[in-house]
Design a protein around this motif. Structure first.
Motif, mmCIF file in Angstrom:
data_model
loop_
_atom_site.group_PDB
_atom_site.id
_atom_site.type_symbol
_atom_site.label_atom_id
_atom_site.label_comp_id
_atom_site.label_asym_id
_atom_site.label_seq_id
_atom_site.Cartn_x
_atom_site.Cartn_y
_atom_site.Cartn_z
ATOM 1 N N LEU A 172 0.851 -1.194 0.000
ATOM 2 C CA LEU A 172 0.000 0.000 0.000
ATOM 3 C C LEU A 172 0.884 1.239 0.000
ATOM 4 N N GLY A 173 0.437 2.261 -0.681
ATOM 5 C CA GLY A 173 1.225 3.494 -0.696
ATOM 6 C C GLY A 173 0.757 4.403 -1.809
ATOM 7 N N GLU A 174 1.093 5.681 -1.669
ATOM 8 C CA GLU A 174 0.654 6.647 -2.674
ATOM 9 C C GLU A 174 1.312 6.361 -4.015
ATOM 10 N N SER A 175 0.733 6.943 -5.037
ATOM 11 C CA SER A 175 1.276 6.759 -6.374
ATOM 12 C C SER A 175 2.714 7.292 -6.442
ATOM 13 N N GLY A 176 3.600 6.510 -6.996
ATOM 14 C CA GLY A 176 4.985 6.945 -7.164
ATOM 15 C C GLY A 176 5.836 6.841 -5.918
ATOM 16 N N PRO A 357 8.333 21.382 2.245
ATOM 17 C CA PRO A 357 7.455 20.216 2.082
ATOM 18 C C PRO A 357 7.476 19.741 0.621
ATOM 19 N N TRP A 358 7.930 18.540 0.412
ATOM 20 C CA TRP A 358 8.003 18.016 -0.958
ATOM 21 C C TRP A 358 6.596 17.574 -1.382
ATOM 22 N N PRO A 359 6.079 18.174 -2.449
ATOM 23 C CA PRO A 359 4.671 17.931 -2.785
ATOM 24 C C PRO A 359 4.404 16.560 -3.418
ATOM 25 N N GLY A 360 5.383 15.979 -4.049
ATOM 26 C CA GLY A 360 5.098 14.729 -4.768
ATOM 27 C C GLY A 360 5.678 13.529 -4.065
ATOM 28 N N ASN A 361 5.983 12.502 -4.869
ATOM 29 C CA ASN A 361 6.614 11.320 -4.320
ATOM 30 C C ASN A 361 7.939 11.077 -5.018
ATOM 31 N N VAL A 362 8.424 9.821 -4.973
ATOM 32 C CA VAL A 362 9.746 9.567 -5.556
ATOM 33 C C VAL A 362 9.721 9.790 -7.074
ATOM 34 N N ARG A 363 8.589 9.387 -7.704
ATOM 35 C CA ARG A 363 8.527 9.551 -9.161
ATOM 36 C C ARG A 363 8.696 11.016 -9.556
ATOM 37 N N GLU A 364 8.059 11.916 -8.800
ATOM 38 C CA GLU A 364 8.142 13.350 -9.131
ATOM 39 C C GLU A 364 9.577 13.857 -8.921
ATOM 40 N N LEU A 365 10.211 13.315 -7.864
ATOM 41 C CA LEU A 365 11.594 13.733 -7.608
ATOM 42 C C LEU A 365 12.475 13.276 -8.769
ATOM 43 N N SER A 366 12.236 12.074 -9.217
ATOM 44 C CA SER A 366 13.026 11.545 -10.327
ATOM 45 C C SER A 366 12.795 12.386 -11.594
ATOM 46 N N LEU A 416 0.295 25.135 -11.200
ATOM 47 C CA LEU A 416 0.044 23.938 -10.372
ATOM 48 C C LEU A 416 -0.688 22.865 -11.175
ATOM 49 N N LEU A 417 -1.672 23.313 -11.968
ATOM 50 C CA LEU A 417 -2.424 22.352 -12.783
ATOM 51 C C LEU A 417 -1.487 21.655 -13.773
ATOM 52 N N LEU A 418 -0.646 22.481 -14.419
ATOM 53 C CA LEU A 418 0.281 21.931 -15.414
ATOM 54 C C LEU A 418 1.227 20.920 -14.787
ATOM 55 N N LYS A 419 1.751 21.299 -13.638
ATOM 56 C CA LYS A 419 2.731 20.437 -12.985
ATOM 57 C C LYS A 419 2.078 19.107 -12.564
ATOM 58 N N ALA A 420 0.855 19.232 -11.995
ATOM 59 C CA ALA A 420 0.172 18.017 -11.541
ATOM 60 C C ALA A 420 -0.116 17.100 -12.733
ATOM 61 N N LEU A 421 -0.545 17.695 -13.835
ATOM 62 C CA LEU A 421 -0.879 16.890 -15.009
ATOM 63 C C LEU A 421 0.375 16.200 -15.565
ATOM 64 N N GLU A 422 1.438 16.946 -15.563
ATOM 65 C CA GLU A 422 2.686 16.403 -16.095
ATOM 66 C C GLU A 422 3.198 15.266 -15.192
ATOM 67 N N THR A 423 3.043 15.493 -13.885
ATOM 68 C CA THR A 423 3.560 14.511 -12.932
ATOM 69 C C THR A 423 2.728 13.243 -12.908
ATOM 70 N N ARG A 428 -7.457 12.427 -13.662
ATOM 71 C CA ARG A 428 -8.014 11.837 -12.440
ATOM 72 C C ARG A 428 -6.988 11.880 -11.312
ATOM 73 N N LYS A 429 -5.765 11.426 -11.652
ATOM 74 C CA LYS A 429 -4.725 11.389 -10.620
ATOM 75 C C LYS A 429 -4.282 12.788 -10.232
ATOM 76 N N ALA A 430 -4.177 13.671 -11.246
ATOM 77 C CA ALA A 430 -3.732 15.028 -10.970
ATOM 78 C C ALA A 430 -4.743 15.730 -10.058
ATOM 79 N N ALA A 431 -6.040 15.519 -10.358
ATOM 80 C CA ALA A 431 -7.089 16.147 -9.552
ATOM 81 C C ALA A 431 -7.003 15.651 -8.115
ATOM 82 N N LYS A 432 -6.762 14.354 -7.989
ATOM 83 C CA LYS A 432 -6.688 13.760 -6.652
ATOM 84 C C LYS A 432 -5.525 14.370 -5.864
ATOM 85 N N ALA A 433 -4.399 14.512 -6.564
ATOM 86 C CA ALA A 433 -3.218 15.061 -5.893
ATOM 87 C C ALA A 433 -3.469 16.495 -5.427
ATOM 88 N N LEU A 434 -4.266 17.235 -6.191
ATOM 89 C CA LEU A 434 -4.532 18.631 -5.820
ATOM 90 C C LEU A 434 -5.730 18.752 -4.879
#
Ligand SMILES: Nc1ncnc2c1ncn2[C@@H]1O[C@H](COP(=O)(O)OP(=O)(O)OP(=O)(O)O)[C@@H](O)[C@H]1O
Length: 454
Positions: A172-176, A357-366, A416-423, A428-434
């Motif tokens: 179990l864990g967040e996306s990425g 505060p890092w907004p994303g997960n490992v995938r976003e950092l990568s 923010l929208l652009l970044k979330a969509l790109e990440t 669906r996922k971008a909306a959830k993250a925001l």
């Protein structure tokens, strides 16, 4: 050999022999006594010769038959037929009684049947190997699990401990956050490590294809299907491990099928009636709250308990910030190599990314490290490079005194929208993250002229 024999007695006439051959569409008749002891053989050419020599039709066959015969015993190898200079060989028992006849046509027919059988086995094998190879190649790139935090240390330690217990694991864990990385680790550290590790993202395959992907299909199962049938991913994972990512997105009908696989350890291909035994270790993963889905009745409770034998929860990166510096170093190494650079992060940028505060997960950092390597000009990637990357529009416009608060907020929202969509890759996922609904994400994206595919 042919056992349904047409024979003739020695006193039988040429007329009878001709009649029997024509009636039964055979080219020769074994001549036998009343005990079915083989005395000779009369062939079509004997009959033709007899008529050419004007022998009367009531001449007994014993006058014409050949008695010097090649014969086989039932134990003889049928392949011997190719070694004798005649096209048909009677088979006799140890008392000399005829029990059958082997003809070259018999042999060709049986070879043809055998060839077809082997061909279909071979096709199935080749198809299995082709698919397995594809998945093997895809999983070739093995990567280490990078961490420093005690939270991740516990996760890795638990993963290593359960690797050899063949139990089902639910990650179990967040996306990425690294669920696939941990699933790979479990497989690699298990006894199954030399077998296939098959990954499947349950949400990435259209629902109508998912069943045949997972369970395969028999030949002719549906139009457009491979005519030899196809093994499913479960079969390819036999003796190895299957990783069912995004299990929360498995449609209800397939949840029932998966439950049966877990209970009975066998699968039926689509359109098939014979079960195939399986020995597969299952690792499932999700970023969804499966327990809540069970309450909402969108995920089967019985399946949940079958999967949740050993749960492993991966904390999000924001809860283990000590992992950020080693991860940055690791991704620098990976992407420098990929792009042919040798860039490093300025220490203040590493500090900044670790402290804020890092907004994303490992995938976003990568992704961030990858993009910074590409866009930065110097060999040292600075805090400014990062700020330019993350909010270019806001940063430039902040210098313009005449921007109203509404315009500035708009710019921030857009970036923010652009970044979330790109990440996250999907609305669906971008909306959830925001923390907004998908509909609201799409509406806002339209307002800013961002293409979402809707
Ligand atoms: N601890 C780690 N060490 C090295 N790389 C990591 C680590 N955790 C995650 N990554 C990398 O981050 C990316 C996302 O990880 P992964 O695919 O395992 O996440 P996930 O939780 O399975 O994501 P999703 O829910 O979207 O399937 C991958 O490129 C992976 O290689």
């Amino acid at each position: 050999m042919t056992t349904n024999l047409v024979t003739i007695k020695p006193e039988g006439t040429l007329r009878e022999a001709t009649h029997l051959m024509r009636l039964n569409k055979v080219d020769a008749l074994p001549v036998v006594d009343q005990d079915y002891k083989l005395l000779g053989l009369i062939t079509k050419s004997h009959v033709l010769d007899a008529f050419l020599n004007n022998l009367p039709a009531d001449t007994p066959v014993k006058n014409l038959m050949i008695t010097e015969l090649f014969t086989f015993t039932p134990e003889d190898d049928a392949d011997k037929t190719w070694e004798v200079p005649v096209g048909r060989v009677p088979v006799v028992d140890n008392e000399g009684k005829i029990i059958g006849i082997v003809t070259r046509t018999d042999l060709i027919r049986s070879y043809y049947k055998e060839l077809k059988r082997l061909n279909s086995i071979l096709n199935e094998r080749v198809e299995n190997y082709r698919e397995a190879l594809k998945h093997f190649r895809e999983s070739q790139y093995q990567q280490p699990v990078i961490y420093k935090s005690s939270a991740m240390e516990q996760v890795v330690e638990l993963a290593r401990r359960v690797a050899d217990i063949d139990a089902t694991v639910l990650i179990l864990g967040e996306s990425g956050s690294g669920k696939e990385v941990i699933a790979t680790l479990i497989h690699q550290e298990s006894r199954r490590c030399t077998e296939n590790f098959i990954k499947i993202n349950c949400s990435a395959i259209p629902e109508n294809l998912l069943e045949s992907e997972l369970f395969g299909y028999e030949q002719g199962a549906f139009s457009g299907a491979n005519k030899n049938g196809k093994p499913g991913l479960f079969e390819l994972a036999n003796h190895g491990t299957i990783f069912l990512d995004e299990i929360g997105d498995l449609p209800q009908q397939l949840q029932a099928k998966l439950l049966r696989v877990l209970q009975d350890k066998e699968i039926y291909r689509l359109g098939g009636t014979t079960p195939r035994k399986l020995n597969v270790r299952i690792i499932a993963a999700t970023n969804k709250d499966l327990a809540q889905m069970v309450k909402n009745k969108t995920f089967r409770e019985d399946l949940y308990y079958r999967l949740n034998v050993i749960p492993i929860t991966i904390p999000p990166l924001r809860e283990r910030r000590e992992d950020i510096p080693p991860l940055i170093n690791y991704f620098l190494e990976v992407f420098n190599k990929k792009h042919g650079y040798n860039k490093i992060f300025a220490p203040e940028l590493v500090d900044f990314l670790t402290e804020q505060p890092w907004p994303g997960n490992v995938r976003e950092l990568s992704n961030t490290v990858d993009r910074l390597i590409i866009i930065s000009r110097g060999n040292i990637i600075t805090l400014e490079d990062y700020q330019n990357l993350t909010a270019p529009s806001t940063k430039i416009k902040e210098n313009h005194e005449d921007l109203s608060l509404a315009r500035r907020l708009d710019n921030v929202e857009k970036s923010l929208l652009l970044k979330a969509l790109e990440t996250y890759g999907s609305t669906r996922k971008a909306a959830k993250a925001l923390g907004i609904s998908q509909a609201s994400f799409i509406r806002k994206a339209r307002k800013h002229g961002i293409k979402t595919g809707f």
